[in-house]
Design a protein around this motif. Structure first.
Motif, PDB file in Angstrom:
ATOM      1  N   ILE A  94      35.655  42.355  39.138  1.00 11.54           N
ATOM      2  CA  ILE A  94      35.733  40.961  39.194  1.00 11.54           C
ATOM      3  C   ILE A  94      34.340  40.422  38.493  1.00 11.54           C
ATOM      4  O   ILE A  94      33.331  40.606  39.021  1.00 11.54           O
ATOM      5  N   PRO A  95      34.689  39.922  37.322  1.00 10.87           N
ATOM      6  CA  PRO A  95      33.388  39.166  36.472  1.00 10.87           C
ATOM      7  C   PRO A  95      32.633  38.118  37.043  1.00 10.87           C
ATOM      8  O   PRO A  95      33.203  37.297  37.722  1.00 10.87           O
ATOM      9  N   GLN A  96      31.358  37.959  36.646  1.00  7.32           N
ATOM     10  CA  GLN A  96      30.677  36.926  36.955  1.00  7.32           C
ATOM     11  C   GLN A  96      30.949  35.594  36.369  1.00  7.32           C
ATOM     12  O   GLN A  96      31.367  34.512  36.941  1.00  7.32           O
ATOM     13  N   SER A  97      31.649  35.626  35.138  1.00  6.84           N
ATOM     14  CA  SER A  97      32.056  34.684  34.581  1.00  6.84           C
ATOM     15  C   SER A  97      33.705  34.566  34.165  1.00  6.84           C
ATOM     16  O   SER A  97      34.186  35.405  33.289  1.00  6.84           O
ATOM     17  N   PRO A  98      34.499  34.019  35.241  1.00 11.67           N
ATOM     18  CA  PRO A  98      36.024  34.471  35.034  1.00 11.67           C
ATOM     19  C   PRO A  98      36.499  33.815  33.666  1.00 11.67           C
ATOM     20  O   PRO A  98      37.574  34.426  33.301  1.00 11.67           O
ATOM     21  N   ALA A  99      36.097  32.693  33.251  1.00 10.82           N
ATOM     22  CA  ALA A  99      36.552  32.439  32.077  1.00 10.82           C
ATOM     23  C   ALA A  99      36.523  33.269  30.803  1.00 10.82           C
ATOM     24  O   ALA A  99      37.570  33.372  29.847  1.00 10.82           O
ATOM     25  N   GLY A 100      35.603  34.150  30.658  1.00 10.19           N
ATOM     26  CA  GLY A 100      35.425  35.236  29.838  1.00 10.19           C
ATOM     27  C   GLY A 100      36.353  36.140  29.763  1.00 10.19           C
ATOM     28  O   GLY A 100      36.471  37.287  29.061  1.00 10.19           O
ATOM     29  N   ALA A 101      37.056  36.454  31.068  1.00  7.17           N
ATOM     30  CA  ALA A 101      37.990  37.575  31.357  1.00  7.17           C
ATOM     31  C   ALA A 101      39.252  37.464  30.739  1.00  7.17           C
ATOM     32  O   ALA A 101      39.974  38.376  30.866  1.00  7.17           O
ATOM     33  N   PHE A 102      39.529  36.108  30.551  1.00  9.71           N
ATOM     34  CA  PHE A 102      40.833  35.670  29.808  1.00  9.71           C
ATOM     35  C   PHE A 102      40.744  35.336  28.319  1.00  9.71           C
ATOM     36  O   PHE A 102      39.889  34.596  28.169  1.00  9.71           O
ATOM     37  N   ASN A 103      41.829  35.675  27.545  1.00  9.40           N
ATOM     38  CA  ASN A 103      42.023  35.171  26.269  1.00  9.40           C
ATOM     39  C   ASN A 103      42.344  33.573  26.409  1.00  9.40           C
ATOM     40  O   ASN A 103      43.311  32.981  26.870  1.00  9.40           O
ATOM     41  N   PRO A 104      41.347  32.862  25.830  1.00  3.44           N
ATOM     42  CA  PRO A 104      41.649  31.217  25.992  1.00  3.44           C
ATOM     43  C   PRO A 104      42.754  30.738  25.172  1.00  3.44           C
ATOM     44  O   PRO A 104      43.482  29.742  25.443  1.00  3.44           O
ATOM     45  N   VAL A 105      43.527  31.447  24.378  1.00  2.00           N
ATOM     46  CA  VAL A 105      44.628  30.845  23.884  1.00  2.00           C
ATOM     47  C   VAL A 105      46.133  31.586  24.202  1.00  2.00           C
ATOM     48  O   VAL A 105      47.096  31.373  23.727  1.00  2.00           O
ATOM     49  N   LEU A 106      45.802  32.254  25.190  1.00  2.00           N
ATOM     50  CA  LEU A 106      47.166  32.791  26.004  1.00  2.00           C
ATOM     51  C   LEU A 106      47.184  32.335  27.760  1.00  2.00           C
ATOM     52  O   LEU A 106      46.158  32.296  27.936  1.00  2.00           O
ATOM     53  N   PRO A 107      48.290  32.101  28.252  1.00  2.00           N
ATOM     54  CA  PRO A 107      48.415  31.758  29.545  1.00  2.00           C
ATOM     55  C   PRO A 107      47.799  33.041  30.257  1.00  2.00           C
ATOM     56  O   PRO A 107      47.953  34.110  29.839  1.00  2.00           O
ATOM     57  N   VAL A 108      47.065  32.844  31.398  1.00  2.02           N
ATOM     58  CA  VAL A 108      46.531  33.655  32.174  1.00  2.02           C
ATOM     59  C   VAL A 108      47.738  34.710  32.648  1.00  2.02           C
ATOM     60  O   VAL A 108      47.284  36.160  32.698  1.00  2.02           O
ATOM     61  N   GLY A 109      48.768  34.383  32.848  1.00  2.30           N
ATOM     62  CA  GLY A 109      50.059  35.331  33.035  1.00  2.30           C
ATOM     63  C   GLY A 109      50.366  36.237  32.001  1.00  2.30           C
ATOM     64  O   GLY A 109      50.575  37.616  32.177  1.00  2.30           O
ATOM     65  N   THR A 110      50.011  36.195  30.749  1.00  2.00           N
ATOM     66  CA  THR A 110      50.047  36.895  29.798  1.00  2.00           C
ATOM     67  C   THR A 110      49.261  38.025  29.953  1.00  2.00           C
ATOM     68  O   THR A 110      49.576  39.283  29.606  1.00  2.00           O
ATOM     69  N   THR A 111      48.025  37.783  30.308  1.00  7.63           N
ATOM     70  CA  THR A 111      46.978  38.797  30.347  1.00  7.63           C
ATOM     71  C   THR A 111      47.336  39.554  31.607  1.00  7.63           C
ATOM     72  O   THR A 111      47.354  40.958  31.469  1.00  7.63           O
ATOM     73  N   VAL A 112      47.637  38.977  32.605  1.00 12.10           N
ATOM     74  CA  VAL A 112      48.055  39.819  33.849  1.00 12.10           C
ATOM     75  C   VAL A 112      49.060  40.592  33.379  1.00 12.10           C
ATOM     76  O   VAL A 112      49.197  41.962  34.047  1.00 12.10           O
ATOM     77  N   LEU A 113      50.200  40.251  32.906  1.00  9.41           N
ATOM     78  CA  LEU A 113      51.484  41.210  32.740  1.00  9.41           C
ATOM     79  C   LEU A 113      51.273  42.126  31.833  1.00  9.41           C
ATOM     80  O   LEU A 113      51.689  43.379  32.044  1.00  9.41           O
ATOM     81  N   ARG A 114      50.503  41.887  30.755  1.00  9.01           N
ATOM     82  CA  ARG A 114      50.173  43.008  29.759  1.00  9.01           C
ATOM     83  C   ARG A 114      49.493  44.218  30.404  1.00  9.01           C
ATOM     84  O   ARG A 114      49.708  45.332  30.495  1.00  9.01           O
ATOM     85  N   ALA A 115      48.540  43.688  31.374  1.00  6.45           N
ATOM     86  CA  ALA A 115      47.722  44.663  32.226  1.00  6.45           C
ATOM     87  C   ALA A 115      48.461  45.625  32.945  1.00  6.45           C
ATOM     88  O   ALA A 115      48.361  46.886  33.269  1.00  6.45           O
ATOM     89  N   LEU A 116      49.530  44.870  33.828  1.00  4.59           N
ATOM     90  CA  LEU A 116      50.616  45.555  34.683  1.00  4.59           C
ATOM     91  C   LEU A 116      51.397  46.591  33.868  1.00  4.59           C
ATOM     92  O   LEU A 116      51.549  47.875  34.372  1.00  4.59           O
ATOM     93  N   ARG A 117      51.848  46.234  32.915  1.00  5.27           N
ATOM     94  CA  ARG A 117      52.898  46.863  32.071  1.00  5.27           C
ATOM     95  C   ARG A 117      51.906  47.889  31.338  1.00  5.27           C
ATOM     96  O   ARG A 117      52.701  49.141  31.195  1.00  5.27           O
ATOM     97  N   LEU A 118      50.855  47.883  30.882  1.00 11.77           N
ATOM     98  CA  LEU A 118      50.108  48.878  30.394  1.00 11.77           C
ATOM     99  C   LEU A 118      49.621  50.124  31.485  1.00 11.77           C
ATOM    100  O   LEU A 118      49.958  51.444  31.150  1.00 11.77           O
ATOM    101  N   HIS A 119      49.084  49.809  32.512  1.00 10.57           N
ATOM    102  CA  HIS A 119      48.791  50.685  33.548  1.00 10.57           C
ATOM    103  C   HIS A 119      49.820  51.095  34.599  1.00 10.57           C
ATOM    104  O   HIS A 119      49.726  52.246  35.262  1.00 10.57           O
TER     105      HIS A 119
END
Length: 263
Positions: A94-119
């Motif tokens: 859980i990072p100090q700066s949450p904004a930096g943990a997500f790609n600003p040009v993608l919905p946050v769900g895209t990042t979450v789903l990619r991580a889930l499908r990868l792992h």
């Protein structure tokens, strides 16, 4: 807190950059369902300890020796491929700066789903896992369709926590997760982590310079200075009767209402 074998056991850990040793821990443990606070001023080695557990200190150019065992598995010297797998399953940051943990040009769900499908290789069930995790962090799943700039700092932190939950992480490493948030949102994040500890038996290594936050959340607090733990005790005992002058100085620096500090 469970009395079984610690989920995380650190022994004789040394993290160095060239000839300079930044972290030197003789022993530090974290039990299942425990929240351990790692306190100290900037440069004390708190965040670097967390990076060493995650296997990321080596990628920053550090030499890491000693032992870090997670659920009985040795992490020091483990192949990067194995560490990457563990970062997507057994432990999460859980990072100090949450904004930096997500790609600003993608919905946050895209990042979450990619991580889930990868792992997890979850396929169609990835969205179900993501939506369930969002509800467990007090967010409507519709937030997954939003972009990072459309969410507050506290909401982004909860999405990051939700990702760890969806991945099935047993250990959350929270690196100053409340430092960029206002006091009300800090309290919400701490309440959420305490609830996850109670309901999910999730363990949290909570890195912070703020002893007031740690005292209200953690089961135990380990105080670091110059890369070493100088005292580690139950949170209530440490705050009520600190043994080290440095700990007393940290407590004295905690702001009180009205702008004063603790005596």
């Amino acid at each position: 807190m469970s009395t079984a074998e610690p989920l995380l056991a650190i022994r004789d850990l040394r993290v160095s950059f060239g000839e300079r040793t930044q972290v030197e821990l003789a022993e530090l443990t974290l039990g299942a369902g425990e929240i351990l606070g790692l306190a100290g001023e900037s440069g004390a080695g708190k965040s670097l300890t967390g990076l060493a557990v995650l296997g990321l200190a080596r990628r920053a150019g550090a030499t890491v020796t000693g032992s870090i065992r997670l659920a009985g598995e040795e992490l020091v010297g483990a192949p990067e491929r194995r560490l990457r797998l563990l970062r997507g399953s057994t432990m999460a940051l859980i990072p100090q700066s949450p904004a930096g943990a997500f790609n600003p040009v993608l919905p946050v769900g895209t990042t979450v789903l990619r991580a889930l499908r990868l792992h997890r290789g979850a396929g169609a069930t990835a969205r179900e896992r993501a939506e369930s995790a969002m509800r467990r962090v007090w967010l409507d799943p519709e937030h997954l369709a939003r972009y990072p700039h459309q969410l507050s700092g506290g909401q982004l932190q909860r999405v990051a926590i939700a990702l760890g939950l969806a991945l099935g992480a047993q250990l959350l490493i929270a690196d100053e997760p409340t430092s960029a948030l206002d006091v009300t949102v800090q309290a919400e994040i701490c309440k959420l982590l305490a609830e996850l500890r109670d309901k999910e038996e999730m363990s949290v290594l909570f890195v912070s310079h703020d002893l007031a936050v740690l005292a209200g959340l953690c089961d135990r607090i380990a105080v670091m200075r110059a890369g070493r733990v100088i005292e580690a005790r139950p949170a209530g005992e440490l705050v009520a009767d600190p043994r080290e002058d440095y700990t007393r100085e940290l407590l004295a620096a905690v702001p009180r209402l009205g702008g004063a500090t603790h005596a």
